[in-house]
Design a protein around this motif. Structure first.
Motif, PDB file in Angstrom:
ATOM      1  N   LEU A  43       9.125  -1.924 -18.425  1.00 17.10           N
ATOM      2  CA  LEU A  43       8.063  -1.483 -17.544  1.00 17.10           C
ATOM      3  C   LEU A  43       8.601  -0.479 -16.540  1.00 17.10           C
ATOM      4  O   LEU A  43       9.746  -0.593 -16.088  1.00 17.10           O
ATOM      5  N   ARG A  82       8.949   0.894 -12.872  1.00 18.70           N
ATOM      6  CA  ARG A  82       8.938   0.207 -11.572  1.00 18.70           C
ATOM      7  C   ARG A  82       8.477   1.175 -10.505  1.00 18.70           C
ATOM      8  O   ARG A  82       9.045   2.250 -10.330  1.00 18.70           O
ATOM      9  N   THR A  85      -1.851  -9.887 -11.440  1.00 22.02           N
ATOM     10  CA  THR A  85      -1.136 -10.022 -10.171  1.00 22.02           C
ATOM     11  C   THR A  85      -0.529 -11.419 -10.100  1.00 22.02           C
ATOM     12  O   THR A  85      -1.077 -12.380 -10.666  1.00 22.02           O
ATOM     13  N   ARG A  86       0.602 -11.513  -9.427  1.00 20.17           N
ATOM     14  CA  ARG A  86       1.252 -12.790  -9.171  1.00 20.17           C
ATOM     15  C   ARG A  86       1.889 -12.736  -7.784  1.00 20.17           C
ATOM     16  O   ARG A  86       2.014 -11.666  -7.187  1.00 20.17           O
ATOM     17  N   VAL A 109       3.056  -9.220  -6.662  1.00 22.65           N
ATOM     18  CA  VAL A 109       3.477  -8.373  -7.776  1.00 22.65           C
ATOM     19  C   VAL A 109       2.235  -7.871  -8.507  1.00 22.65           C
ATOM     20  O   VAL A 109       1.417  -8.668  -8.977  1.00 22.65           O
ATOM     21  N   MET A 147       0.758  -5.599 -11.679  1.00 19.95           N
ATOM     22  CA  MET A 147       1.118  -5.105 -13.007  1.00 19.95           C
ATOM     23  C   MET A 147      -0.073  -4.404 -13.630  1.00 19.95           C
ATOM     24  O   MET A 147      -1.199  -4.888 -13.548  1.00 19.95           O
ATOM     25  N   VAL A 187       5.217  -2.188 -12.967  1.00 21.88           N
ATOM     26  CA  VAL A 187       5.237  -3.348 -12.091  1.00 21.88           C
ATOM     27  C   VAL A 187       5.541  -2.840 -10.694  1.00 21.88           C
ATOM     28  O   VAL A 187       6.350  -1.933 -10.505  1.00 21.88           O
ATOM     29  N   ASP A 246       6.136  -4.321  -6.610  1.00 24.80           N
ATOM     30  CA  ASP A 246       6.268  -5.417  -5.650  1.00 24.80           C
ATOM     31  C   ASP A 246       5.819  -4.936  -4.273  1.00 24.80           C
ATOM     32  O   ASP A 246       6.309  -3.918  -3.775  1.00 24.80           O
ATOM     33  N   PHE A 260       2.021  -8.005 -20.535  1.00 22.12           N
ATOM     34  CA  PHE A 260       2.286  -8.368 -19.147  1.00 22.12           C
ATOM     35  C   PHE A 260       2.498  -9.872 -19.007  1.00 22.12           C
ATOM     36  O   PHE A 260       3.350 -10.313 -18.222  1.00 22.12           O
ATOM     37  N   TYR A 275       5.934 -10.557 -19.999  1.00 21.51           N
ATOM     38  CA  TYR A 275       6.852 -10.152 -18.933  1.00 21.51           C
ATOM     39  C   TYR A 275       6.934 -11.235 -17.861  1.00 21.51           C
ATOM     40  O   TYR A 275       8.020 -11.579 -17.378  1.00 21.51           O
ATOM     41  N   ILE A 276       5.782 -11.799 -17.490  1.00 23.74           N
ATOM     42  CA  ILE A 276       5.767 -12.866 -16.489  1.00 23.74           C
ATOM     43  C   ILE A 276       6.526 -14.077 -16.999  1.00 23.74           C
ATOM     44  O   ILE A 276       7.344 -14.675 -16.273  1.00 23.74           O
ATOM     45  N   SER A 310      10.308 -13.270 -16.977  1.00 26.57           N
ATOM     46  CA  SER A 310      10.852 -13.245 -15.620  1.00 26.57           C
ATOM     47  C   SER A 310      10.986 -14.659 -15.058  1.00 26.57           C
ATOM     48  O   SER A 310      11.996 -15.014 -14.446  1.00 26.57           O
TER      49      SER A 310
END
Length: 277
Positions: free
Chosen positions: A35, A37, A87-88, A152, A154, A180, A182, A248, A251-252, A255
């Motif tokens: 991704l 950044r 979003t997270r 976060v 995305m 992504v 932050d 995505f 990806y979560i 991570s």
């Protein structure tokens, strides 16, 4: 726009849960999704500019310019457009002593305890609601201030006029690139959350958001960039959006799996040393 997103049905969860938009207003063996950044520069970049045959030293990239890392390339822009797929939130802190970024797993909410890469929870923040912050010991208050809430974002990013580090245009196409980003600055978060509002998953995916920037400052006089967000153009659901959302979510999962691996390793080490989290 006749296409429907089916990821929620396939994974047994609602799209609100998967995208993490309800709160607005895994395996470590799998390959980490690639991704771009997205960040923002907080110190102006100076450069030499020829004006009428004279070389002048001036800002070529002002505070608040967006920096987008795409593989080994870095491009810059005063404004970008994004579509948000997920979003997270997490807790995060840079530890100067260990030179390590301490962070929790990503979650749709910070209201529950989150495992971290230190073998504990919430990077040492007390659990639950703190009724009287001032009554806490000074060491606890200082630690809580050092641990930042990070949101976060995305999605897909588009830049109309990308520049290099000297402020000159570059011949690189940045259109619907997975990214992504932050965000921990309070004013930036407020602007993004206000612009996005309470939208349904389809409303979110069919809405572009234009990001520009402002400049904030702290009592010492130091300045920093602030995200300014506003709704942009409406877009159609694309045939590739299901696959993009799945990527995505992978990806979560990836991570979080890396955080949990460190949690498990360090939890065992702490137990051996007599410290139980």
């Amino acid at each position: 726009m006749g296409m429907e997103l089916t990821v929620g049905t396939e994974m047994g969860k609602s799209l609100e849960e998967l995208m993490g938009i309800a709160n607005i207003g895994g395996s470590t063996e799998s390959k980490q999704p690639s991704l771009a950044r997205v960040g923002m520069i907080h110190q102006a970049v100076m450069g030499d500019v020829d004006v009428g045959g004279k070389t002048l030293r001036t800002e070529v990239l002002p505070i608040g310019t967006y920096q987008v890392e795409i593989g080994d390339e870095k491009v810059y822009s005063a404004k970008v457009s994004i579509r948000v797929f997920a979003t997270r939130q997490r807790w995060q802190r840079w530890n100067n002593a260990t030179e390590e970024m301490e962070k929790t797993v990503m979650s749709t909410s910070l209201s529950k305890d989150l495992k971290d890469n230190l073998g504990g929870y919430n990077i040492g923040r007390p659990s639950g609601y703190i009724e009287d912050f001032n009554a806490l010991p000074d060491a606890t208050k200082d630690h809580m201030r050092s641990v930042k809430k990070v949101k976060v974002f995305m999605g897909l990013i588009t830049i109309d006029n990308p520049m290099d580090e000297t402020g000159n245009p570059v011949d690189i196409k940045v259109e619907d690139v997975p990214f992504v980003m932050d965000i921990k600055n309070r004013d930036s978060l407020k602007s993004l959350d206000t612009a996005m509002g309470r939208r349904s998953p389809i409303e979110m995916l069919t809405q572009e958001f234009n990001l520009t920037s402002g400049v904030g400052s702290i009592p010492s006089g130091a300045q920093f960039g602030v995200v300014k967000a506003a709704p942009g153009s409406k877009v159609d659901i694309q045939d590739t959006d299901n696959e993009t959302l799945k990527n995505f979510l992978e990806y979560i999962d990836y991570s979080n799996a890396t955080i949990l691996e460190k949690y498990n390793d360090r939890c065992e080490d702490n137990a051996i040393e007599g410290e139980v989290f």
